[in-house]
Design a protein around this motif. Structure first.
Motif, PDB file in Angstrom:
ATOM      1  N   GLY A 148       0.853  -1.215  -0.153  1.00 61.71           N
ATOM      2  CA  GLY A 148      -0.009  -0.057  -0.018  1.00 61.71           C
ATOM      3  C   GLY A 148       0.762   1.405  -0.042  1.00 61.71           C
ATOM      4  N   PRO A 149       1.915   1.270   0.730  1.00 60.21           N
ATOM      5  CA  PRO A 149       2.856   2.631   0.755  1.00 60.21           C
ATOM      6  C   PRO A 149       3.503   2.884  -0.358  1.00 60.21           C
ATOM      7  N   GLU A 150       3.788   1.809  -1.043  1.00 61.22           N
ATOM      8  CA  GLU A 150       4.473   1.872  -2.464  1.00 61.22           C
ATOM      9  C   GLU A 150       3.658   2.312  -3.381  1.00 61.22           C
ATOM     10  N   LEU A 151       2.333   1.917  -3.405  1.00 58.73           N
ATOM     11  CA  LEU A 151       1.338   2.472  -4.296  1.00 58.73           C
ATOM     12  C   LEU A 151       1.122   3.870  -4.042  1.00 58.73           C
ATOM     13  N   THR A 152       1.000   4.294  -2.935  1.00 62.92           N
ATOM     14  CA  THR A 152       0.380   5.679  -2.451  1.00 62.92           C
ATOM     15  C   THR A 152       1.647   6.577  -2.876  1.00 62.92           C
ATOM     16  N   THR A 153       2.935   5.962  -2.679  1.00 68.19           N
ATOM     17  CA  THR A 153       4.122   7.048  -3.196  1.00 68.19           C
ATOM     18  C   THR A 153       4.150   7.154  -4.597  1.00 68.19           C
ATOM     19  N   GLN A 154       3.875   6.004  -5.294  1.00 65.06           N
ATOM     20  CA  GLN A 154       3.573   6.438  -6.803  1.00 65.06           C
ATOM     21  C   GLN A 154       2.669   7.417  -7.054  1.00 65.06           C
ATOM     22  N   ALA A 155       1.348   7.030  -6.591  1.00 68.38           N
ATOM     23  CA  ALA A 155       0.218   7.960  -7.114  1.00 68.38           C
ATOM     24  C   ALA A 155       0.557   9.367  -6.671  1.00 68.38           C
ATOM     25  N   GLU A 156       1.242   9.756  -5.645  1.00 63.57           N
ATOM     26  CA  GLU A 156       1.586  10.921  -5.357  1.00 63.57           C
ATOM     27  C   GLU A 156       2.381  11.695  -6.205  1.00 63.57           C
ATOM     28  N   LYS A 157       3.457  10.861  -6.568  1.00 69.21           N
ATOM     29  CA  LYS A 157       4.250  11.055  -7.795  1.00 69.21           C
ATOM     30  C   LYS A 157       3.726  11.863  -8.810  1.00 69.21           C
ATOM     31  N   GLU A 158       2.230  11.155  -9.161  1.00 67.03           N
ATOM     32  CA  GLU A 158       1.594  11.341 -10.446  1.00 67.03           C
ATOM     33  C   GLU A 158       0.711  12.350 -10.202  1.00 67.03           C
ATOM     34  N   GLY A 159       0.563  13.120  -9.017  1.00 65.57           N
ATOM     35  CA  GLY A 159      -0.406  14.187  -8.593  1.00 65.57           C
ATOM     36  C   GLY A 159      -1.483  13.778  -7.959  1.00 65.57           C
ATOM     37  N   VAL A 160      -1.634  12.392  -7.366  1.00 70.83           N
ATOM     38  CA  VAL A 160      -2.929  12.219  -6.688  1.00 70.83           C
ATOM     39  C   VAL A 160      -2.725  12.701  -5.228  1.00 70.83           C
ATOM     40  N   CYS A 161      -3.618  13.727  -4.836  1.00 68.48           N
ATOM     41  CA  CYS A 161      -3.420  14.074  -3.581  1.00 68.48           C
ATOM     42  C   CYS A 161      -4.226  12.943  -2.319  1.00 68.48           C
ATOM     43  N   THR A 162      -3.685  13.078  -1.195  1.00 62.36           N
ATOM     44  CA  THR A 162      -4.240  12.425  -0.282  1.00 62.36           C
ATOM     45  C   THR A 162      -5.671  13.180   0.204  1.00 62.36           C
ATOM     46  N   LEU A 163      -6.613  12.192   0.974  1.00 63.93           N
ATOM     47  CA  LEU A 163      -7.782  12.921   1.485  1.00 63.93           C
ATOM     48  C   LEU A 163      -7.444  14.053   2.273  1.00 63.93           C
ATOM     49  N   ARG A 164      -6.489  13.845   3.387  1.00 61.89           N
ATOM     50  CA  ARG A 164      -6.106  14.805   4.209  1.00 61.89           C
ATOM     51  C   ARG A 164      -5.807  16.179   3.395  1.00 61.89           C
ATOM     52  N   HIS A 165      -5.021  16.124   2.526  1.00 62.33           N
ATOM     53  CA  HIS A 165      -4.717  17.179   1.471  1.00 62.33           C
ATOM     54  C   HIS A 165      -5.863  17.760   0.758  1.00 62.33           C
ATOM     55  N   ALA A 166      -6.819  17.035   0.310  1.00 62.20           N
ATOM     56  CA  ALA A 166      -8.013  17.498  -0.160  1.00 62.20           C
ATOM     57  C   ALA A 166      -8.901  18.437   0.939  1.00 62.20           C
ATOM     58  N   GLY A 167      -8.944  17.814   1.991  1.00 57.13           N
ATOM     59  CA  GLY A 167      -9.707  18.483   2.715  1.00 57.13           C
ATOM     60  C   GLY A 167      -8.867  19.657   3.346  1.00 57.13           C
ATOM     61  N   LEU A 168      -7.793  19.941   3.407  1.00 54.74           N
ATOM     62  CA  LEU A 168      -6.948  21.003   3.779  1.00 54.74           C
ATOM     63  C   LEU A 168      -7.335  21.978   2.409  1.00 54.74           C
ATOM     64  N   VAL A 169      -7.378  21.674   1.449  1.00 53.32           N
ATOM     65  CA  VAL A 169      -7.751  22.469   0.331  1.00 53.32           C
ATOM     66  C   VAL A 169      -9.177  23.341   0.643  1.00 53.32           C
ATOM     67  N   GLN A 170     -10.213  22.313   0.975  1.00 50.71           N
ATOM     68  CA  GLN A 170     -11.482  22.803   1.285  1.00 50.71           C
ATOM     69  C   GLN A 170     -11.468  23.922   2.355  1.00 50.71           C
ATOM     70  N   ALA A 171     -10.518  23.314   3.434  1.00 53.40           N
ATOM     71  CA  ALA A 171     -10.818  24.259   4.613  1.00 53.40           C
ATOM     72  C   ALA A 171     -10.154  25.629   4.389  1.00 53.40           C
ATOM     73  N   SER A 172      -9.034  25.566   3.845  1.00 55.92           N
ATOM     74  CA  SER A 172      -8.354  26.845   3.314  1.00 55.92           C
ATOM     75  C   SER A 172      -9.109  27.782   2.384  1.00 55.92           C
ATOM     76  N   LEU A 173     -10.174  27.032   1.687  1.00 55.69           N
ATOM     77  CA  LEU A 173     -11.205  28.182   1.082  1.00 55.69           C
ATOM     78  C   LEU A 173     -12.404  28.351   1.876  1.00 55.69           C
ATOM     79  N   GLY A 174     -12.519  28.047   3.110  1.00 55.69           N
ATOM     80  CA  GLY A 174     -13.376  28.336   3.979  1.00 55.69           C
ATOM     81  C   GLY A 174     -14.668  27.668   3.749  1.00 55.69           C
ATOM     82  N   ILE A 175     -14.648  26.500   3.093  1.00 53.32           N
ATOM     83  CA  ILE A 175     -15.884  25.738   2.824  1.00 53.32           C
ATOM     84  C   ILE A 175     -16.395  24.691   3.947  1.00 53.32           C
ATOM     85  N   THR A 176     -15.122  24.329   4.618  1.00 49.17           N
ATOM     86  CA  THR A 176     -15.411  23.476   5.926  1.00 49.17           C
ATOM     87  C   THR A 176     -14.321  23.953   6.888  1.00 49.17           C
ATOM     88  N   SER A 177     -14.340  23.382   8.122  1.00 45.72           N
ATOM     89  CA  SER A 177     -13.471  23.691   9.020  1.00 45.72           C
ATOM     90  C   SER A 177     -12.371  22.810   9.003  1.00 45.72           C
TER      91      SER A 177
END
Length: 401
Positions: free
Chosen positions: A361-390
């Protein structure tokens, strides 16, 4: 909007059962509840609404009405009122004063002090079944659109119960639903009725399970198949083969993120060469509450705190603002509605190579991130930074990965 102020008439002891239930349906619709819980205990009867994913108690009927409440709901949903020892499932459709109709799914469960009933309010608004409404970013939406337009292959949506997986699948089916294609779905049970799609409910008691339904579907000239959930090797094997023989297959799986879905299927016994050749895209998701635009309050978050919380991968923090929930007459404790967080991972040639070599799983995650796939945590931070969620919502529903 104060839930107790909205429902203060529900506690009148002289109100008959029918009147009480009608008011409960009206209140649930007004507050956009997804579920209503009727819960009997030894000395009290509790009624709760799930609003934006959180259960909130409302004033209950008099304790002596509990048996009548249960019987009335069972009659409306065509259940056996004499059967109190076994769980039952049913449906009903009710009209409200404002000409609105509610489609309700009813589930009963025998408990120590009587039958608990949970009523799921099923959405009938097909206009909401679109990817923009769910909260996909432009880039993630484009990845998903490219995958569902392919003539064959599998698209998996993953996440825990209550993360909105079915809504995402229905949104995809709504886009694909044309007279030129034959679409069939098997679910446990169907939550939204889509005209033009052949929908089947699983009935384990008579042997109508996912695998049996899929075999029948494949004899009926299908173009697109939707499977409510992949639960075992037999179902996984059938959908993998279907996706390799000219069918587009959409399904769900219970995993924490997109790369974990590949590991889960491999642990089910699916061969790595089938995984690599069948799956086009995996989308993991969560639902978080939207901040009320009327009362949200800006807060300052230091770069050091972001780093401590595992959010240090987020770039350019200084150009964004975070907000906290306050609460006002327009919302529920500072929130109103929910939005999705998504991790959309197309299966590229590089990922296929890793799958074939039993990557972790970690190896797959590393490759996905290299290809621009963001984590759920990162996606959430983007929404929080835009004031959509906390920020607190993001931290509560995502893990550091």
């Amino acid at each position: 909007m104060d839930i107790h102020q909205s429902s203060n008439t529900l506690t009148l002891s002289e109100a008959p059962v029918v009147h009480y239930l009608q008011q409960t349906w009206e209140l649930a619709a007004l507050l956009r509840a997804s579920d209503i819980h009727f819960e009997p205990f030894e000395n009290f009867f509790r009624v709760r609404l799930r609003i934006d994913g959180v259960l909130q108690e409302i004033p209950p009927p008099p304790f002596e009405f509990k048996e009548q409440i249960v019987s009335r709901i069972k009659v409306l949903s065509r259940l056996d009122i004499a059967e109190k020892r076994l769980p039952q499932d049913g449906r009903m459709k009710l009209g409200l004063k404002n000409t609105q109709h509610l489609n309700l799914r009813v589930s009963t469960l025998p408990t120590l002090f009587g039958e608990k009933i949970v009523v799921r309010i099923l959405s009938t608004d097909l206009a909401k079944l679109n990817l923009d409404h769910l909260g996909y970013s432009a880039a993630d939406k484009q990845k998903l659109l490219e995958a569902i337009q392919k003539p064959h292959g599998m698209i998996l949506v993953t996440g825990p119960t209550g993360s909105g997986k079915s809504q995402s699948l229905y949104a995809c089916l709504n886009l694909l639903n044309r007279v030129e294609v034959n679409i069939a779905s098997v679910e446990d049970p169907s939550e939204i009725q889509l005209p033009g799609i052949n929908q089947v409910n699983v009935k384990e008691k008579i042997g109508l399970n996912f695998a049996t339904s899929l075999r029948a579907f494949l004899r009926q000239d299908p173009d697109i198949l939707m499977v409510g959930e992949i639960r075992d090797h037999e179902t996984a094997d059938i959908v993998m083969k279907a996706s390799q023989t000219g069918h587009l297959v959409l399904s769900t799986l219970h995993t924490q993120d997109a790369p974990s879905a590949l590991v889960r299927l491999r642990n089910m016994g699916v061969a790595t060469y089938n995984l690599a050749s069948s799956i086009s895209l995996i989308s993991a998701q969560r639902l978080v509450r939207r901040l009320c635009m009327h009362c949200r309050t800006p807060i300052s978050v230091s770069s050091q705190l972001l780093k401590e919380l595992g959010l240090n991968s987020f770039k350019d923090q200084t150009s964004h603002h975070f907000y906290s929930a306050q609460g006002c007459s327009q919302c529920h404790k500072g929130y109103w509605g929910r939005i999705g967080l998504f991790q959309v991972m197309p299966i590229t040639a590089a990922l296929q190579h890793l799958i074939l070599h039993n990557a972790s799983g970690p190896e797959l995650t590393t490759q996905a991130e290299k290809e621009g796939v963001c984590t759920l945590r990162h996606a959430g931070l983007v929404q929080a930074s835009l004031g959509i969620t906390s920020l607190s919502e993001v931290l509560a529903h995502t893990d550091v990965t």
